[in-house]
Design a protein around this motif. Structure first.
Motif, PDB file in Angstrom:
ATOM      1  N   ARG A   1       4.163  -9.690  -4.459  1.00  0.00           N
ATOM      2  CA  ARG A   1       3.599  -9.653  -6.066  1.00  0.00           C
ATOM      3  C   ARG A   1       3.957 -11.113  -6.650  1.00  0.00           C
ATOM      4  N   ARG A   2       5.028 -11.632  -6.564  1.00  0.00           N
ATOM      5  CA  ARG A   2       5.190 -12.844  -7.095  1.00  0.00           C
ATOM      6  C   ARG A   2       4.199 -13.863  -6.687  1.00  0.00           C
ATOM      7  N   TYR A   3       4.000 -13.745  -5.263  1.00  0.00           N
ATOM      8  CA  TYR A   3       2.988 -14.808  -4.763  1.00  0.00           C
ATOM      9  C   TYR A   3       1.684 -14.573  -5.301  1.00  0.00           C
ATOM     10  N   ILE A   4       1.124 -13.386  -5.373  1.00  0.00           N
ATOM     11  CA  ILE A   4      -0.077 -13.010  -5.779  1.00  0.00           C
ATOM     12  C   ILE A   4      -0.528 -13.328  -7.305  1.00  0.00           C
ATOM     13  N   GLU A   5       0.869 -13.033  -8.217  1.00  0.00           N
ATOM     14  CA  GLU A   5       0.731 -13.160  -9.559  1.00  0.00           C
ATOM     15  C   GLU A   5       0.622 -14.791  -9.922  1.00  0.00           C
ATOM     16  N   GLU A   6       1.050 -15.509  -9.083  1.00  0.00           N
ATOM     17  CA  GLU A   6       1.057 -16.843  -9.244  1.00  0.00           C
ATOM     18  C   GLU A   6      -0.263 -17.554  -8.482  1.00  0.00           C
ATOM     19  N   GLY A   7      -1.384 -16.666  -8.360  1.00  0.00           N
ATOM     20  CA  GLY A   7      -2.533 -17.137  -7.841  1.00  0.00           C
ATOM     21  C   GLY A   7      -2.971 -17.349  -6.460  1.00  0.00           C
ATOM     22  N   GLY A   8      -1.944 -16.644  -5.560  1.00  0.00           N
ATOM     23  CA  GLY A   8      -2.025 -16.915  -4.050  1.00  0.00           C
ATOM     24  C   GLY A   8      -3.159 -16.123  -3.472  1.00  0.00           C
ATOM     25  N   LEU A   9      -3.360 -16.080  -2.102  1.00  0.00           N
ATOM     26  CA  LEU A   9      -4.647 -15.426  -1.576  1.00  0.00           C
ATOM     27  C   LEU A   9      -3.739 -14.898  -0.534  1.00  0.00           C
ATOM     28  N   TYR A  10      -3.599 -13.467  -0.383  1.00  0.00           N
ATOM     29  CA  TYR A  10      -2.553 -12.888   0.391  1.00  0.00           C
ATOM     30  C   TYR A  10      -3.495 -11.953   1.389  1.00  0.00           C
ATOM     31  N   LEU A  11      -3.722 -12.227   2.627  1.00  0.00           N
ATOM     32  CA  LEU A  11      -4.558 -11.452   3.796  1.00  0.00           C
ATOM     33  C   LEU A  11      -3.649 -10.828   4.508  1.00  0.00           C
ATOM     34  N   VAL A  12      -4.008  -9.796   4.979  1.00  0.00           N
ATOM     35  CA  VAL A  12      -3.374  -9.012   6.158  1.00  0.00           C
ATOM     36  C   VAL A  12      -4.487  -8.447   7.293  1.00  0.00           C
ATOM     37  N   VAL A  13      -3.925  -8.854   8.381  1.00  0.00           N
ATOM     38  CA  VAL A  13      -5.000  -8.940   9.699  1.00  0.00           C
ATOM     39  C   VAL A  13      -4.165  -7.768  10.815  1.00  0.00           C
ATOM     40  N   TYR A  14      -4.422  -6.744  11.003  1.00  0.00           N
ATOM     41  CA  TYR A  14      -3.941  -5.605  11.920  1.00  0.00           C
ATOM     42  C   TYR A  14      -4.478  -5.772  13.205  1.00  0.00           C
ATOM     43  N   ASP A  15      -3.726  -5.784  14.156  1.00  0.00           N
ATOM     44  CA  ASP A  15      -3.892  -5.816  15.574  1.00  0.00           C
ATOM     45  C   ASP A  15      -3.331  -4.749  16.325  1.00  0.00           C
ATOM     46  N   THR A  16      -3.775  -4.125  17.396  1.00  0.00           N
ATOM     47  CA  THR A  16      -3.071  -2.915  17.989  1.00  0.00           C
ATOM     48  C   THR A  16      -2.694  -2.128  17.192  1.00  0.00           C
ATOM     49  N   ASN A  17      -1.190  -1.486  17.180  1.00  0.00           N
ATOM     50  CA  ASN A  17      -0.681  -0.511  16.476  1.00  0.00           C
ATOM     51  C   ASN A  17      -0.017  -1.013  15.346  1.00  0.00           C
ATOM     52  N   SER A  18      -0.164  -0.117  14.077  1.00  0.00           N
ATOM     53  CA  SER A  18       0.799  -0.639  12.565  1.00  0.00           C
ATOM     54  C   SER A  18       1.006   0.611  11.982  1.00  0.00           C
ATOM     55  N   TYR A  19       2.353   0.842  11.928  1.00  0.00           N
ATOM     56  CA  TYR A  19       2.787   2.108  11.529  1.00  0.00           C
ATOM     57  C   TYR A  19       3.892   2.038  10.279  1.00  0.00           C
ATOM     58  N   ALA A  20       4.083   3.267   9.386  1.00  0.00           N
ATOM     59  CA  ALA A  20       5.126   3.404   8.940  1.00  0.00           C
ATOM     60  C   ALA A  20       5.566   2.505   7.780  1.00  0.00           C
ATOM     61  N   GLY A  21       6.774   2.300   7.685  1.00  0.00           N
ATOM     62  CA  GLY A  21       7.364   1.352   6.473  1.00  0.00           C
ATOM     63  C   GLY A  21       6.716   0.109   6.192  1.00  0.00           C
ATOM     64  N   PRO A  22       6.370  -0.676   7.093  1.00  0.00           N
ATOM     65  CA  PRO A  22       5.844  -2.034   6.608  1.00  0.00           C
ATOM     66  C   PRO A  22       4.228  -1.877   6.071  1.00  0.00           C
ATOM     67  N   LEU A  23       3.829  -0.827   6.655  1.00  0.00           N
ATOM     68  CA  LEU A  23       2.392  -0.408   6.156  1.00  0.00           C
ATOM     69  C   LEU A  23       2.425   0.125   4.703  1.00  0.00           C
ATOM     70  N   ALA A  24       3.604   0.991   4.632  1.00  0.00           N
ATOM     71  CA  ALA A  24       3.720   1.503   3.135  1.00  0.00           C
ATOM     72  C   ALA A  24       4.303   0.680   2.105  1.00  0.00           C
ATOM     73  N   SER A  25       4.344  -0.834   2.437  1.00  0.00           N
ATOM     74  CA  SER A  25       4.936  -1.470   1.553  1.00  0.00           C
ATOM     75  C   SER A  25       4.267  -2.886   1.411  1.00  0.00           C
ATOM     76  N   PHE A  26       4.705  -3.907   2.007  1.00  0.00           N
ATOM     77  CA  PHE A  26       4.361  -5.311   1.993  1.00  0.00           C
ATOM     78  C   PHE A  26       3.119  -5.517   2.533  1.00  0.00           C
ATOM     79  N   LEU A  27       2.542  -4.650   3.484  1.00  0.00           N
ATOM     80  CA  LEU A  27       1.284  -4.970   4.058  1.00  0.00           C
ATOM     81  C   LEU A  27       0.276  -4.010   3.174  1.00  0.00           C
ATOM     82  N   GLY A  28       0.562  -2.717   3.126  1.00  0.00           N
ATOM     83  CA  GLY A  28      -0.452  -1.981   2.343  1.00  0.00           C
ATOM     84  C   GLY A  28      -0.682  -2.350   1.023  1.00  0.00           C
TER      85      GLY A  28
END
Length: 754
Positions: A654-681
Motif C-alpha cells: 500500500r505504501r508503494y502504490i500510494e507513492e505512485g508505483g506500479l505493482y504487478l503480480v504474475v502467477y505461475d503453477t500453483n498459488s494458494y492461501a495466505g500470500p494470495l489473501a494479502s500482499f498478492l491479491g
C-alpha cells in the motif's frame, strides 16, 4: 425457582469441564459429579434456606476445582475452551460492555452472512457533571452459543465485504472501530468476491483507515482473523489462541495424513504446544499488545466482572491510540499508562474523558504510526548474516537514495512538472488558434492538383494487416533451457484424452516449446530460472538481500532439518528471491516466490525480503513485480511469525502504490492461501500464466470444511479470470512481450521513466 436455576447452571459447568478435559482430569470430574448428584438427591428434604446454603457449598467446590484445573491447562485445552458453545460471544459483549447498540447490516438468519455481526454502539462516560455518549463501530465474527446458521464464526467472502463496508462508514463518520475476532478461519470458497481476494482487500483498506482501530482476539484462525485483525492496538483474551493454522490442521500436515485419516490426540497436543498459539506466547513475541485476564477456565456469559474488565481495557486502548496521535494530554496519558492504581485497584476509565474523533493531521499521524508498528514486527524471526560493515554500507546506500529521490522527484520534478504542465496548456491553446487561422489556406492547397496521397496508397494503408513481430518469441531459441530437455523420452499431455494431443518429445517440449503443448496449449511447470533468464535483458539481473535467511523461530521439531535440505537443494537461503533487472532497458524490482524451497511458503524471512524489495522500488521509483513461481501459503511451522507477514507485506504494498508505483503480480503453477489473501491479491494488476491454479484453499481442504465436491478445474486460471480475480492470462512464450506492454501502459504515476 432460583435453586432450580442454580442446579441447571452447575450442571452446565460440569458439562463444560467434561468437554474441555476430554479423557483427562477424570478424578476431579467424578468428584464434582458426585457432589452435584448428592445435592440433587437431597433437594426434596431441605428447606429453602438449606437449599441455598448447600448450593453455595457446591458452587464453592466448583470454583475451587476450576482454579485448580486452570493451573494444568495445555494449549489444546485453551483451543477447546474458545470453541465451546458456552464461551462468551460477540452478542454477549455488546450486551455487557457497551451502553447501547443497534445491530446493522442484517440480523440473525436475515443477513447476508450471519457469521459477521456489525453494530453501531455507544459508550457513556462522565467528566464531572457532564455525560458523553461516544459512538463506535463494532465489527466481529459471531459464533453464538451453538446456532448452526452462524457457521461457527467461519465468515464467507461477502461477510468480510460487509465488514469492510462498515469500516469505511466508520471512517467517514470519524468514529473508532472495535473488532472482535471469534473465528476458526475463513470459509474457503472462490465465489465472487472470493475468500482470498476479499481478505486481501480488507487488509489493504484497513492499512489505511484514518480512524482508531482496536482488535480483541478470542479465537484467531489464520486469514479469517487477519480480515478484521489489523489494528492500532491488539488485545487478546487470556484463554484465546491466535495461530496460522488449527492444531488439527498442523497435525495432519506433520503426520502426512491421507484423506479420511485422523491425527492422534498426542500429535495434536504436540502441534498446539509447538505452534505457540496462546495469549502469553503471542504477547511475548510482540503480536499482541496486552492480555485481558479471564476467570478460571475462560469467560462465560455469567462472568459479569470479566465484562467490566473488558470494557475498561477497550476504553483504555482506544484512549491510548487517540492520545498517541492527538497532541498534548500528559495527565490523561499518565493515568492511562497506569494499569493499576494504589492497592491494585484499576483506574475507572469511564471517568477520564478523551474525545475520540481526530483532526486531519492526527489521522495522518495515526496511519503512519500503524505502518511503523507493523514494520517492526517479526524482524527477530529470521536470520540476517550480514557483516557489520555490510550493514553500514547498505544503510548509507539507502540514505543516499532517499536524498537523491527527494531532490530529483519530490523537489525538482514537482516544480518541473508544473512548468511542463503550464507549457503544455499554452501549446495546446496555441495549436487550436493556429489551426483556425490556417484552415482556409489548407483547404485551398488541398484542392490543388497533385496534392495528397494517391487513392491506392490510402486504400493499402487502411486495409493492410499489421505484421506479427516474432522477435520477442526468439523462434524457440531461449537463453535458458530446462535440464529436462536432455531426457530422451516422450511426455504425455494431461489433456491427451480430451483434446487428442499426441505424445511430445522431451527435448522439444522443454526446449523449443518452452514447456507448452503445441496441440492444446497446456503449460507444463518450468523452473524459476527459465523466467529469470528468458524474460529479462541478458546480464541485467542483480540480486539483493540474499543474506536474509529462513529460520526456525519457534524451535519447531524437524524444521531445521527441512530448511537445511531446502537450502542445499535450491542454493537459496529462503523461498523468496529479490533482484533488480531490466526489460527492454526498463529497470524493475522483482520479488520471486520459488516453489522448490518448501513449496514457496512464506515465513518471516520471505516477508522481510518482500518488504525490503517494495521499499527499494519505492525509493528508486521502479516498477515492482511479484512473480509467483509457486506458493503453498504461509509456513505453518513458524506460527504467528508467518501469518503476521500478511498484514506486514500488504502495508508495504500500500505504501508503494500510494507513492505512485506500479505493482504487478504474475502467477505461475500453483498459488494458494495466505500470500494470495494479502500482499498478492491486493494488486490492481494480476495476471496468470496459462495452466496456473489460483485459490484460497486446496480441493481437499474445501471438501473437508464445506462438504462440497469440487471439480478439478475449480482453481484454474480461466475460472479465476471469469470470477474477476485476475486481469488476464498469458502464454509463457509471450510473457516478456506482455510484461513490457504492462510496464508501458499500466499504473504508476511516479515511475522514473514516466
Amino acid at each position: 425457582m432460583d435453586f432450580d436455576k442454580k442446579l441447571h447452571q452447575l450442571n452446565d459447568r460440569l458439562n463444560y469441564i467434561r468437554d474441555v478435559f476430554t479423557g483427562k482430569q477424570e478424578e476431579n470430574i467424578r468428584l464434582l459429579e458426585s457432589k452435584l448428584n448428592e445435592l440433587m438427591l437431597r433437594e426434596k428434604h431441605l428447606s429453602a434456606s438449606e437449599q441455598q446454603a448447600a448450593a453455595a457449598t457446591v458452587d464453592d467446590l466448583f470454583d475451587f476445582v476450576e482454579r485448580k484445573l486452570e493451573e494444568d491447562l495445555t494449549p489444546m485445552d485453551r483451543v477447546r475452551i474458545v470453541r465451546h458453545s458456552q464461551r462468551v460471544c460477540l452478542r454477549d459483549v455488546l450486551e455487557n460492555v457497551y451502553d447501547n447498540y443497534t445491530e446493522i447490516g442484517g440480523k440473525d438468519e436475515n443477513s447476508i452472512d450471519p457469521s459477521m455481526l456489525i453494530a453501531r454502539a455507544y459508550i457513556t462516560r462522565r467528566s464531572g457533571k457532564k455525560v458523553y455518549h461516544q459512538p463506535v463501530m463494532v465489527i466481529g465474527q459471531e459464533k453464538g452459543h451453538g446456532e448452526e446458521f452462524r457457521n461457527g464464526g467461519s465468515v464467507k467472502p461477502w461477510g468480510n465485504a460487509k465488514a469492510l463496508h462498515y469500516m469505511k462508514v466508520a471512517e467517514t463518520e470519524n468514529i473508532p472501530i472495535h473488532t472482535y475476532v471469534f473465528t476458526p478461519g475463513s470459509y474457503p470458497v472462490e465465489d465472487a468476491p472470493g475468500a482470498a481476494q476479499q481478505i486481501a482487500r480488507n487488509l489493504y483498506e484497513m492499512a489505511g483507515l484514518r480512524v482508531p482501530v482496536v482488535a480483541v482476539f478470542s479465537e484467531g484462525g489464520s486469514g479469517g482473523a487477519e480480515a478484521i485483525g489489523l489494528a492500532d492496538t491488539r488485545l487478546m483474551l487470556s484463554h484465546g489462541y491466535y495461530s496460522v493454522i488449527s492444531p488439527e490442521g498442523a497435525a495432519a500436515i506433520e503426520g502426512r495424513l491421507k484423506e479420511g485419516q485422523r491425527a492422534t490426540p498426542e500429535l495434536i497436543e504436540k502441534c498446539a504446544r509447538q505452534l505457540r498459539i496462546t495469549a502469553a506466547d503471542n504477547r511475548r513475541m510482540g503480536y499482541i499488545d496486552h492480555v485481558i485476564d479471564e476467570p478460571p477456565l475462560g469467560a462465560r456469559p455469567y462472568h459479569y466482572d470479566f465484562f467490566r474488565s473488558l470494557r475498561q481495557e477497550v476504553i483504555r486502548a482506544t484512549d491510548e491510540v487517540v492520545l498517541g496521535v492527538k497532541g498534548f494530554a500528559p495527565f490523561r496519558a499518565m493515568a492511562l499508562r497506569r494499569r493499576h492504581g494504589k492497592k491494585g485497584v484499576t483506574p475507572d476509565f469511564d471517568n477520564i474523558y478523551v474525545r475520540w474523533n481526530l483532526s486531519s493531521n492526527a489521522r495522518d499521524r495515526l496511519v503512519m504510526k500503524r505502518h511503523r508498528k507493523f514494520r517492526r514486527l517479526s524482524r527477530q524471526a529470521c536470520l540476517d548474516r550480514r557483516a557489520v560493515h555490510r550493514r553500514i554500507w547498505e544503510w548509507g546506500y539507502d540514505l543516499g537514495w532517499d536524498v537523491y529521490s527527494y531532490f530529483k522527484y519530490d523537489l525538482w520534478r514537482k516544480h518541473q512538472q508544473r512548468i511542463v504542465y503550464a507549457v503544455e496548456e499554452v501549446d495546446a491553446e496555441a495549436r487550436v488558434l493556429m489551426n483556425r487561422l490556417l484552415s482556409p489556406w489548407r483547404k485551398l492547397s488541398g484542392s490543388l492538383p497533385g496534392s495528397g496521397k494517391p487513392a491506392e496508397d490510402k486504400e493499402k494503408e487502411l486495409t493492410m494487416l499489421s505484421q506479427w513481430d516474432q522477435e520477442d518469441q526468439r523462434n524457440g531459441e531461449w537463453r535458458y533451457v530446462s535440464p529436462r530437455a536432455k531426457d530422451d523420452r516422450t511426455i504425455t499431455c494431461p489433456n491427451a484424452d480430451s483434446h487428442g494431443c499426441l505424445d511430445l518429445w522431451a527435448p522439444d517440449l522443454f526446449g523449443e516449446f518452452a514447456g507448452v503443448c503445441n496441440y492444446c496449449g497446456h503449460h507444463f511447470p518450468m523452473e524459476s530460472k527459465w523466467f529469470v533468464h528468458n524474460i529479462f535483458d541478458n546480464g541485467s539481473v542483480f540480486e539483493f538481500n540474499s543474506e536474509l535467511e529462513a529460520a526456525n523461530p519457534l524451535g519447531f521439531e524437524g524444521l531445521d532439518v527441512k530448511l537445511d535440505q531446502a537450502k542445499q537443494k535450491t542454493g537459496q537461503k529462503s523461498g523468496c528471491v529479490t533482484f533488480e533487472a531490466r526489460l527492454d532497458n526498463i529497470k524493475i524490482v522483482v520479488a520471486m516466490l520459488t516453489a522448490p524451497f518448501r513449496g514457496g511458503s512464506v515465513g518471516a524471512a520471505e516477508g522481510e525480503k518482500f518488504i525490503r524489495a517494495a521499499e527499494r522500488a519505492k525509493k528508486k521509483r521502479f516498477p515492482f513485480l511479484a512473480y509467483v513461481h509457486g506458493t503453498a501459503g504461509i509456513r505453518i511451522q513458524e506460527g504467528t511469525n508467518g501469518v503476521i507477514q500478511m498484514p506486514r507485506c500488504t502495508m508495504a504494498v500500500r505504501r508503494y502504490i500510494e507513492e505512485g508505483g506500479l505493482y504487478l503480480v504474475v502467477y505461475d503453477t500453483n498459488s494458494y492461501a495466505g500470500p494470495l489473501a494479502s500482499f498478492l491479491g491486493c494488486s490492481p494488476y494480476q495476471f496468470a500464466i496459462r495452466s496456473a491454479n489460483i485459490g484460497f484453499a486446496g480441493r481437499g481442504v474445501i471438501k473437508e470444511t464445506t462438504g462440497m465436491d469440487i471439480p478439478p478445474d475449480y482453481h484454474n486460471a480461466f475460472k479465476a479470470l471469469s470470477r474477476g480475480h485476475i486481469q488476464g492470462i498469458w502464454d509463457r512464450r509471450e510473457a516478456r512481450q506482455n510484461l513490457r506492454q504492462a510496464l508501458l501502459t499500466m499504473g504508476g504515476r511516479n515511475l522514473y521513466y514516466r
